[in-house]
Write an enzyme that holds these catalytic residues in place. Sequence first.
Site, PDB file in Angstrom:
ATOM      1  N   GLY A  83      16.282   5.601 -29.119  1.00 16.18           N
ATOM      2  CA  GLY A  83      15.000   6.284 -28.985  1.00 16.18           C
ATOM      3  C   GLY A  83      14.100   5.438 -28.119  1.00 16.18           C
ATOM      4  O   GLY A  83      13.493   4.507 -28.601  1.00 16.18           O
ATOM      5  N   HIS A  84      14.077   5.711 -26.823  1.00  9.99           N
ATOM      6  CA  HIS A  84      13.313   4.871 -25.898  1.00  9.99           C
ATOM      7  C   HIS A  84      11.982   5.552 -25.572  1.00  9.99           C
ATOM      8  O   HIS A  84      11.943   6.554 -24.866  1.00  9.99           O
ATOM      9  CB  HIS A  84      14.144   4.587 -24.645  1.00  9.99           C
ATOM     10  CG  HIS A  84      15.403   3.831 -24.959  1.00  9.99           C
ATOM     11  ND1 HIS A  84      16.374   3.558 -24.032  1.00  9.99           N
ATOM     12  CD2 HIS A  84      15.845   3.272 -26.113  1.00  9.99           C
ATOM     13  CE1 HIS A  84      17.350   2.869 -24.607  1.00  9.99           C
ATOM     14  NE2 HIS A  84      17.044   2.697 -25.884  1.00  9.99           N
ATOM     15  N   GLN A 140      20.111   0.260 -28.097  1.00 10.21           N
ATOM     16  CA  GLN A 140      20.220  -0.653 -29.231  1.00 10.21           C
ATOM     17  C   GLN A 140      19.931  -2.094 -28.770  1.00 10.21           C
ATOM     18  O   GLN A 140      19.279  -2.293 -27.771  1.00 10.21           O
ATOM     19  CB  GLN A 140      21.589  -0.554 -29.920  1.00 10.21           C
ATOM     20  CG  GLN A 140      21.824   0.752 -30.671  1.00 10.21           C
ATOM     21  CD  GLN A 140      22.231   1.902 -29.787  1.00 10.21           C
ATOM     22  OE1 GLN A 140      23.148   1.805 -28.998  1.00 10.21           O
ATOM     23  NE2 GLN A 140      21.547   3.018 -29.904  1.00 10.21           N
TER      24      GLN A 140
HETATM   25  P1  IMO Z   1      17.229   1.827 -29.609  1.00 12.83           P
HETATM   26  O1  IMO Z   1      18.036   2.117 -28.383  1.00 12.83           O
HETATM   27  C1  IMO Z   1      17.185   0.336 -33.685  1.00 12.83           C
HETATM   28  C2  IMO Z   1      20.816   0.859 -36.089  1.00 12.83           C
HETATM   29  C3  IMO Z   1      20.736   1.796 -37.269  1.00 12.83           C
HETATM   30  C4  IMO Z   1      21.766   1.183 -38.187  1.00 12.83           C
HETATM   31  C5  IMO Z   1      22.848   0.716 -37.218  1.00 12.83           C
HETATM   32  C6  IMO Z   1      23.984   1.695 -37.026  1.00 12.83           C
HETATM   33  O2  IMO Z   1      16.089   2.750 -29.823  1.00 12.83           O
HETATM   34  O3  IMO Z   1      16.832   0.396 -29.655  1.00 12.83           O
HETATM   35  P2  IMO Z   1      24.273   4.052 -35.856  1.00 12.83           P
HETATM   36  O4  IMO Z   1      23.428   5.291 -35.905  1.00 12.83           O
HETATM   37  O5  IMO Z   1      24.397   3.472 -34.501  1.00 12.83           O
HETATM   38  O6  IMO Z   1      25.577   4.237 -36.552  1.00 12.83           O
HETATM   39  O7  IMO Z   1      23.461   2.986 -36.756  1.00 12.83           O
HETATM   40  O8  IMO Z   1      22.194   0.519 -35.977  1.00 12.83           O
HETATM   41  N1  IMO Z   1      20.411   1.457 -34.796  1.00 12.83           N
HETATM   42  C7  IMO Z   1      19.253   1.185 -34.173  1.00 12.83           C
HETATM   43  N2  IMO Z   1      18.192   0.424 -34.553  1.00 12.83           N
HETATM   44  N3  IMO Z   1      17.150   0.928 -32.476  1.00 12.83           N
HETATM   45  C8  IMO Z   1      18.199   1.670 -32.065  1.00 12.83           C
HETATM   46  O9  IMO Z   1      18.271   2.157 -30.828  1.00 12.83           O
HETATM   47  C9  IMO Z   1      19.295   1.863 -32.944  1.00 12.83           C
HETATM   48  N4  IMO Z   1      20.463   2.540 -32.864  1.00 12.83           N
HETATM   49  C10 IMO Z   1      21.130   2.269 -33.993  1.00 12.83           C
HETATM   50  O10 IMO Z   1      19.462   1.794 -37.845  1.00 12.83           O
HETATM   51  O11 IMO Z   1      21.247   0.034 -38.810  1.00 12.83           O
HETATM   52 MG    MG Z   2      14.709   2.968 -31.266  1.00  7.21          MG
END
Ligand code: IMO
Ligand code: MG
Length: 420
Positions: free
Chosen positions: A41-42, A222
């Site tokens: 979520g950017h 992530q």
């Molecule tokens: P952006 O790109 C923060 C976390 C989830 C969970 C773990 C696994 O916005 O930085 P998943 O849905 O991938 O199976 O979840 O990773 N997680 C994120 N935390 N920002 C994100 O994306 C994330 N994408 C996954 O909360 O702990």
């Molecule tokens: Mg995010």
Amino acid sequence: MGKLDVVLGLQWGDEGKGKIVDVLAGRYPAIARFQGGPNAGHSLQFEGKNFVARSIPSGIFREGSLNVIGNGVVLDPIEFRGECLDVEKMGIDPVKKLFISKKAHLILPTHRLLDAANEAAAGKGKIGSTLRGIGPTYTDKISRKGLRVGDILSPDFRKKYEKLKAIHIKQLRNLEFECNPDKEEQDWFESIEFLKKFTLVDCEYFVNDFLSKDSMLAEGAQGSLLDIDYGSYPFVTSSNTTVGGACTGLGVAPSKIGKVYGIFKAYCTRVGSGPFPTELFDETGEKIRQIGHEYGAVTGRSRRCGWLDLVALKYTCMVDGVTNLIMMKADCLDSFETIKVCTKYKVNGLETDQFPFDISADIEPIYTEFKGWHTNTTDIRREEDLPTEFKDYIAFMEKYLGVPISIISIGPDREATIER
Ligand code: IMO
Ligand code: MG
């Protein structure tokens, strides 16, 4: 001859990649996503508008930019269509600006159900997944059962879909998960038709051909501490979020990588479960959450907050080969009396500055304290105008990490950025 520069989150995600990619996007004719999916979520803020980019590269709103969804990405057609319709509402035609790899894997409705079923079955050990079907889709990719974007053009596509769906239904039954696997099917197939409007490319040829003339920016999703290999396993996502993911996720050789921008927040957050050595459970943690608006852009969950962890940051700088650091949300610390950074861990009574194999072990963070600067930094635009305490804090971090901090962000807007 151009280079592939890479932007990566160095913590547990949510470092502010959207804003920085949007700032940098003006300097690159093309932006590519190489891993992850709609778990990302950017957040972008410009001209008073807000947009949360999920699967689409954050460069989509930049005039003349070309955007690529690479083979390392997992694409949910339903979410993708919704996101494209939102982009259209903002006056941009995504079909003209977006190219999608035929080798990217498709998220099926049953992948999302499996994500929920796995998490329900894990009980206390759950990952805290965003439940977007990411883990199950990558699982099928690795176990060689997945459906790829290029398959939608095949006359056998429906058959392939039914075959995979049947496997998923068996898995859901084994997990005793109550659900209706047909519920989203019609919407999904309509979204597949929508996807056919886009130019589907052989991403490796497309990207390398582009790089033979110009440079491109790869946008990580992530953060490095959520990397499947180097993160806080098993509390991670299912892709390589570290620099190598840009090579495998776009079909580009390591020798083509140029700069590696590493983004970190002036504090740490984590959403979902898993170890977090510098987490704060007191009013300081709550203050960071309030000032930083630390609530998930995708799931709305409140983010866990804590002080900056330089042990972890130095580790991800190493794994990613970061050449330029970008510090986000420094303004959120404007009102703090004392600012702490973790410079060592005490593990089983022994001090270390290395990130251990098992960070769920009993880790006591050891902090270095800094005097707060008590200045509103949001409107500052020149480095020399920053308070002395702030400059000391930056100098300490650069020395500890051995990498220069090139950009300091002091507010969500494009303009609230100091380049050094
Ligand atoms: P952006 O790109 C923060 C976390 C989830 C969970 C773990 C696994 O916005 O930085 P998943 O849905 O991938 O199976 O979840 O990773 N997680 C994120 N935390 N920002 C994100 O994306 C994330 N994408 C996954 O909360 O702990
Ligand atoms: Mg995010």
